[in-house]
Each structure stands twice: as C-alpha cells, then as structure tokens.
Scaffold this active site. Structure first.
Site, PDB file in Angstrom:
ATOM      1  N   ASP A 508       1.082  -0.974   0.215  1.00 34.08           N
ATOM      2  CA  ASP A 508      -0.039  -0.074   0.146  1.00 34.08           C
ATOM      3  C   ASP A 508       0.727   1.367  -0.139  1.00 34.08           C
ATOM      4  O   ASP A 508       1.527   1.438   0.851  1.00 34.08           O
ATOM      5  CB  ASP A 508      -1.098  -0.125   0.675  1.00 34.08           C
ATOM      6  CG  ASP A 508      -1.714   1.136   1.348  1.00 34.08           C
ATOM      7  OD1 ASP A 508      -2.057   1.837   0.363  1.00 34.08           O
ATOM      8  OD2 ASP A 508      -2.931   0.564   1.891  1.00 34.08           O
ATOM      9  N   ASP A 571     -11.023   4.087  -1.029  1.00 33.01           N
ATOM     10  CA  ASP A 571     -11.241   2.865  -0.338  1.00 33.01           C
ATOM     11  C   ASP A 571     -13.109   2.861  -0.781  1.00 33.01           C
ATOM     12  O   ASP A 571     -13.247   3.947  -0.579  1.00 33.01           O
ATOM     13  CB  ASP A 571     -11.042   3.074   1.025  1.00 33.01           C
ATOM     14  CG  ASP A 571      -9.711   3.062   1.520  1.00 33.01           C
ATOM     15  OD1 ASP A 571      -8.197   3.231   0.624  1.00 33.01           O
ATOM     16  OD2 ASP A 571      -9.098   3.308   3.034  1.00 33.01           O
TER      17      ASP A 571
HETATM   18  C1  GLA Z   1      -5.561   1.726   2.571  1.00 38.15           C
HETATM   19  C2  GLA Z   1      -6.146   1.017   1.940  1.00 38.15           C
HETATM   20  C3  GLA Z   1      -7.210   0.539   3.084  1.00 38.15           C
HETATM   21  C4  GLA Z   1      -6.530  -0.304   4.416  1.00 38.15           C
HETATM   22  C5  GLA Z   1      -5.819   0.961   4.552  1.00 38.15           C
HETATM   23  C6  GLA Z   1      -4.928   0.016   5.872  1.00 38.15           C
HETATM   24  O1  GLA Z   1      -6.256   2.669   2.615  1.00 38.15           O
HETATM   25  O2  GLA Z   1      -6.322   1.671   0.734  1.00 38.15           O
HETATM   26  O3  GLA Z   1      -7.340  -0.424   2.128  1.00 38.15           O
HETATM   27  O4  GLA Z   1      -5.528  -1.117   4.158  1.00 38.15           O
HETATM   28  O5  GLA Z   1      -4.251   2.020   4.151  1.00 38.15           O
HETATM   29  O6  GLA Z   1      -4.138   1.554   6.453  1.00 38.15           O
END
Ligand code: GLA
Length: 756
Positions: A508, A571
């Site tokens: 990520d 998200d």
């Molecule tokens: C980002 C990702 C999420 C999750 C969070 C964890 O927002 O897009 O899917 O993994 O980080 O902190």
C-alpha cells in the site's frame, strides 16, 4: 416483446417522507442564484456589500469542477433570499426555521444579515461563541450542514430580503459547497421524528420467521407528539400486505422508543417493511420503507459437487497448496487421477500439496464422492511464471477490524471460514491488513507487534485448515495506519514473509507519497518493482496485490511490475454512493484484466463491517448487496470479504455461496466484463466466458423497479440462446433478438446466454 417474469409490482423501496404541506408553502429552495469569490474579507458577510461583480456558481458541485481546479484556502458564497412569514402560517410546527446548505468541504461559517449563526455544522447564538480556528477542524467535509434558527431570532428579517453569506476554508483536495439539499424551510415532523432502522439488521430464523428491531426517536427538545405507529409488510411481487400492526404511541421530547416486529414471510420473496408515524393533531405522516432481505441462492444440494477454480497456476519449486472446494453431505472422499509426480491429494480434505519442478501444463481429473454418488471435474495445473490464474477469493481484516486486528481475530476468522462452509465454495485467503507491524530489529527482520505473538505459527495454523494467509505493508517508511513500512527493507521483509509461509502481500503506497510527492510514471513503478524483485528472490508464490488507489492508471502497467492485482480506486465504504461510483467506473480498466492480472475495485462491504473495533451491519440494502456481488463477479475482481466471519447471517451466506455466480468470477478465460450500455437509469455489462457463453448483468440505478431492455445485437450475439438466471439457478427458456427483465431498485439481474 416477451416480458420475462420476476418481481412484478415492486414497490418504491427508497425512503420517502410524505407531508401535507410542500416546501414551496413553508420555505424556498436555494440550489441556484449563488454568487462566489475566492479570498477572504469580513466585509463580505455584511448585507451592504455589493456582490454583483462576483461569479455565479452551482452550490451542488465543488469549485474545482467549476473552473477553480487547484484552489485551496478561503472562499465566500452569497445569496439573497426573501423570507415570507406565510411559511410560519403554513407550518404545522411553527417554532423553527432551518437553513440546509448541502455539504461543505472542509470548514464553514454561516452569516445571516451579517450575523454569525453557525460554524462547521453547529448552531451558534452569536459571534462570542465563534472559534477563531474554525478553519482547522478536520473531518466535517461529508457532514450535511443544517442550521436551525428560532422563528423569533432577531437575526432573521421576516417579509424582507435576507443575505446569507458562507465563508469556506478548504484544506486541500475538493473544496466548497456540494451535495443535493439546499433549502430554507420551516422544520416539520420529519425533522424531529426519526426512525432508526439501520442499527439492528433483520434476523431470519427457521419456519420463515423474520424479526426486526427498530427505534423511533423524537429529536425535539421542546415538543411532544402523540399519534399512531403503523407497521406493514408488503410483498413486492403482488403488492399484498402480509402483516400489519397498529399501536398508539406517545413521543415525548428527546425520547427514543424501541420496537420489535416478528412476522412470517417466505425468505425467497422480496418484500418491504413499511413503518409510518401519523401525528394525531395534524394528521401528518412520516413513512420509511425498508427492504427485507430475500434469499435467491437455492440450498446447497446433498449430492457431491465440485466448486471453485478450474485452473491453478504455480511457479516451479514453489510449495503447492490447492484445496479442492466441494459441497455435499459429509463425509466426502476426494481423489484425483493424472496428478503429476511431486503432488498428492489428501482423500479426507481435498488438499493437493507438494511441489513441481518443471514448467508445463497438467490436466487432472478430480473426483469427490459421498454415499449419494460422485462428481468429477477437470483441474488444469499450469506450472509457469504467472500465479493467481483466477481472482483470489478470501477475507481481509480491514473493513471489519481496521487497526484492531489481532492473531486471535485472524484465527477466529479462519476457523469461521472453514466451519461456515465458505471454504467449500472456493474461499481460501485469510489476509491480515494494516496493524500487525512493530519495528525492524538490528538484523533488519520485521517484528510483529504484541497482538501477533508468533507469525510462523499463525501461518502454519491457517495452512493446516487448508487456507492461505496474506499480509500487508507499504513501500514507504510508514503504512497508512502509521505502522512500520518496508522502505529500504524490501528484501528482508519478503524473506521474512516467505519464511513464515505468507501467500499474499498487499503493498500500500501510503507514506511513499513523502518520498515521491509528485511521482512521475517511473517513480510510481519504482517501489513496486523493488518489492517484485524481493518477492521473486524469496522463492515462494506470493500473490502480489498493488494498492495505490489507481494512480497513473495502474491497470496499464500493473502487470509490468508483476502485480497479480491492483487497486483501481480509493477505499470503498458501505453506501450506495461509494459502491456505485466505484463499481460502474471500472469500464476504463476492462481491457487490462487477464489471468493473474486483476483489476481490484476494493473489498466487499457485506455483513458486519466497521473498520474496527466497533462493527455495524452493512448500510447497503439487500438489493444493493446483490448488485455488489453481481458486479464484482462480472468484473473478475478479487473477492475479499470485509466482514466479521463469526457473525455471518443467512442472507450474507446466500450472497457468498452462490456457486453459479462465483463461477462467473472464477471463469478461466479471465476476461473482465465490458460496459455494454449506460443510461442515467441503468447499465448493462457483459462478460465472455470460457465455454463460449456470455454472462450479462443488468443494473438498475434508480430507486424504482425498472424493466431493463437488452438487444442481443449490443451483446454481439445473433441467433437463438438459452438463458439461465444465476442467482436463482433456474433456466429462463430461449431468447432471440431481445429481452427485458424487471430489475429491483438499486438491484441487479445476472444471466448467462448460451448459443443453441
Ligand atoms: C489504505 C488502504 C486500505 C487499508 C488501509 C490500512 O487506506 O486503501 O484498504 O489497507 O490503508 O491502513
């Protein structure tokens, strides 16, 4: 035109409120006529100021989409509105006036006739209460701005023009006013009396018994309401009421009353629960319609049936772990003929393990038996360079537990994946998201934090259940949750993951944004290439899941950095807005999906979610959830359940265990559906399948039932086809030329068309 059956007479399922007086009689809409300027000057709050040189602006859209693409900082909006005292005369409740100003990104102060009346969604009595640092407040951008004034408030000028001025501050990203609701009106019953139909989900129990708890709340601090509470259950197929209950109810100010209704209804028939409150004095009524979950997936048959992926990719020498997913009355006995040397199958649980040394393809015939018979199916094993030849199916901790994930919760989820039977439908990954990391030790090993006492032992446990395990990190120094990332430790981390037995890595971007704040295309790829090399050196098949929210059209280059899947969006959350915005925008990436290279529109938001530790039942309606699973299956998306697996209810299981729907997701051809037609009201998507048939999804974007017409030509089909409804697993007969299907509000239909 032959109308195909289904759900005749669906009712409007959206929330609707009915009041005897319309807004024109009790107020005015203010969604046009606004003037706007950037900058900041206290004089702009004053009635005497002449704003005629300012620009006009649409308050429903952020200023970036109206010619101010890069503007952050202060800006002002102004509007002149005549307040008619007839609004008070027409109102049932005559004591308050409300200013509804949509949403404001990020911070706001509201002035009426030069006087401050509210700030960041909070009413203020005057300037003394104002917070000079109002512009620093975070997280209010998505809050509906509703400011209330008593009708005798001296800041209001009745039967005169009033000047409303909005001072905004935007801290970055989208800025200014936006949203749907802009009005000035007298408050009514609907503004005080609210139903909470969301906190408690419906529960479905034996003999078609359904229970629903809800509450009714009087939010007024000054008024009591007496009236009647009416609860009805109305079938959507014939409009007939199958349950009705009426009771007197006293809603004292600030009081919330809990109610529970229990009724009998076939689980397979769509229906709505209609809850109304009728106020005795005025006869005013507020009503809310709530969709009742209905089950489309037929029960799993007792005869043996093989489900899940038909093709499996592995790299030479990598540990092989494939679980034959099968349902049927236990005990089941598993066997396989044609297994290449180096592999064996466990007859009790269908686990194929071992390792293969050489590249090549093997066709294996798998058989599953029980006392009712047997089922056999081919499994193609491809030993090569690319893994994850069908989209990964599993669970991820983020959408439920957020940063509160722990070893215990992961084990419980894995146990539940097995005991619920999800594993028998092909669900296999148990993925730990952010929140497991501590620091790197002096030798560069990444250490898990106290919540994860022994990662290797945890991996062994998950594998012993026939499941796979995933983990999370960031190419930056810190993850999005502020935990230790992999920056400068890529090789060590990949080695650690492989030595523990990790099968999946979500990587990520997060704080890599500090290393490359305005990344060039090469800078975007760089950290992902680093980890690619590290994983390849670690000599274990680890599904490589890129997460950088779609930056730089990642779908065009994700394969180049060896990504097995890549997030195409920000998200997701459990609302129709989020789901439909993300899902229906995936058309851009369709051409780039292929076996082992999947577009990832983010995880599933069904069941009990909450981003940790407190959970709530998904706010998506049942039909929206059917849309979610239908669309994600057509999109060949990774299916990662985001809910608490220990609290799986009957409806959620119905969504997640329809093998005909899952077969579309897992189709070996690996072609993502394309958007065939898009209108304001509906969308049609189609996906070519390996056996030559086509899966077609019909999506209703409106809040009313809709007949969606499909021309076979637009699907590039000519001739006669047999049609099958995948959710109900029933044949719908033959079609030629065109067909149309009744599709529920925000709902979906999924069919396959097979040439005859
Ligand atoms: C980002 C990702 C999420 C999750 C969070 C964890 O927002 O897009 O899917 O993994 O980080 O902190």
């Amino acid at each position: 035109m032959k109308k195909l059956f289904i759900f005749a007479g669906f009712l409007t399922l959206s929330l609707f409120i009915s009041c005897t007086k319309s807004i024109e009689q009790q107020g005015v809409s203010i969604d046009t006529r606004w003037r706007f300027t950037t900058g900041d000057d206290p004089a702009w709050a004053m009635p005497a100021f002449d704003d005629s040189a300012w620009d006009s602006i649409d308050p429903k859209e952020i200023w970036e989409s109206q010619g101010r693409s890069d503007y952050d900082g202060y800006a002002w909006y102004r509007i002149r509105v005549f307040f008619s005292s007839s609004w008070i005369e027409n109102a049932i409740i005559k004591d308050s006036l409300q200013l509804i100003l949509g949403k404001i990104d990020d911070c706001d102060q509201i002035f009426v006739n030069g006087e401050l009346i509210g700030e960041n969604g909070k009413n203020l009595k005057g300037r003394d209460e104002s917070n000079a640092e109002f512009y620093k407040e975070q997280g209010k951008w998505n809050l509906e701005r509703r400011y209330i004034l008593g009708v005798h408030d001296p800041r209001i000028h009745w039967d005169k023009e009033n000047i409303i001025a909005v001072r905004c501050f935007d801290q970055g990203g989208a800025g200014g006013m936006f949203g749907k609701n802009f009005e000035i009106s007298m408050t009514g019953l609907k503004d005080y009396v609210k139903f909470d139909v969301i906190s408690d989900p419906f529960t479905l129990k034996g003999e078609n018994m359904i229970t629903k708890n809800f509450s009714i709340l009087n939010q007024s601090g000054t008024m009591d309401f007496k009236g009647k509470l009416l609860v009805k259950v109305i079938r959507c197929d014939n409009g007939i009421s199958v349950y009705s209950e009426e009771s007197a109810i006293d809603l004292t100010r600030n009081l919330s009353i809990d109610k529970s209704v229990v009724f009998k209804k076939e689980f397979t028939i769509p229906a709505v629960l209609k809850i109304s409150f009728i106020e005795s004095n005025s006869g005013n009524m507020i009503t809310e319609d709530v969709e009742i979950p209905y089950i489309l997936t037929p029960p799993t048959p007792p005869e043996p049936r093989i489900n899940g992926a038909k093709v499996f990719g592995v790299r030479p020498w990598s540990p092989f772990l494939f679980k034959v997913a099968a349902t049927g009355r236990p005990p089941l006995k598993y066997s396989a003929s044609g297994l290449p040397d180096g592999l064996k199958i466990d007859p009790k649980n269908g686990l194929i393990t071992g390792a293969l040394k050489k590249k090549g393809e093997h066709l294996v015939m798998v058989t599953v038996e029980n006392d009712l018979g047997f089922n056999e199916r081919e499994l193609k094993i491809i030993v090569g360079d690319v893994i994850s030849l069908t989209p990964p199916m599993g669970w991820n901790s983020w959408n439920c537990w957020g940063l509160s994930v722990s070893d215990k919760k992961v084990r419980q989820s894995a146990d539940a994946m097995k005991s619920s039977g999800l594993i028998d439908h092909g669900w296999s990954y148990v993925n730990i998201d952010d929140g497991w990391e501590d620091t790197h030790d002096k030798d560069g090993n990444i250490l898990p934090n106290d919540k994860f006492p022994d990662m290797k032992e945890l991996c062994n446990y998950i594998h012993s259940l026939g499941l796979k395990i995933g983990i999370y990190s960031s190419p930056g120094p810190k993850t999005c949750g502020g935990y230790e990332g992999s920056y400068m430790f890529e090789a060590n981390d990949a080695q650690n993951y492989a030595s523990w037995g990790i099968d999946y890595l979500k990587y990520d971007w997060c704080s890599y944004g500090n290393i490359a704040p305005k990344p060039t295309p090469e800078q975007m790829k760089y950290p992902y290439k680093e980890m690619k090399h590290a994983i390849r050196k670690a000599n274990r098949d680890i599904h490589y899941s890129l997460c950088q929210y779609g930056m730089g059209d990642v779908w065009t280059w994700g394969a180049e950095v060896d990504g097995n899947s890549w997030r195409t969006t920000g998200d997701i959350t459990d609302t129709w807005e989020s789901l439909s915005e993300i899902g229906f925008n995936q058309y851009k990436c369709s051409p780039y999906s292929a076996p082992g290279r999947w577009n990832d529109p983010d995880m599933l938001v069904v069941g009990w979610v909450g981003w940790g530790p407190a959970l709530h039942y998904t706010r998506l309606t049942p039909n929206e959830q059917y849309t979610h699973i239908t669309l994600w299956s057509l999109l060949a998306a990774p299916l990662l359940i985001g809910c608490d697996l220990e609290q799986l209810d009957v409806f959620t299981m119905n969504l997640l265990t329809n093998d005909e729907v899952l077969t579309v997701n897992q189709d070996p051809l690996g072609k993502q559906a394309i958007q065939v037609r898009k209108t304001d009201e509906f969308e049609i998507w189609a996906r070519k399948l390996e056996d030559g048939s086509v899966a077609v999804g019909l999506f209703n974007k409106t809040t009313k039932p809709l007949y969606i017409p499909v021309e076979m030509k637009e699907l590039e089909l000519d001739g006669k086809y047999s049609m099958r409804d995948l959710w109900s697993q029933t044949d719908l007969g033959k079609v030629r030329g065109h067909f149309e299907m009744k599709t529920p509000p925000h709902g979906a239909r999924l069919v396959t068309l097979k040439g005859l």
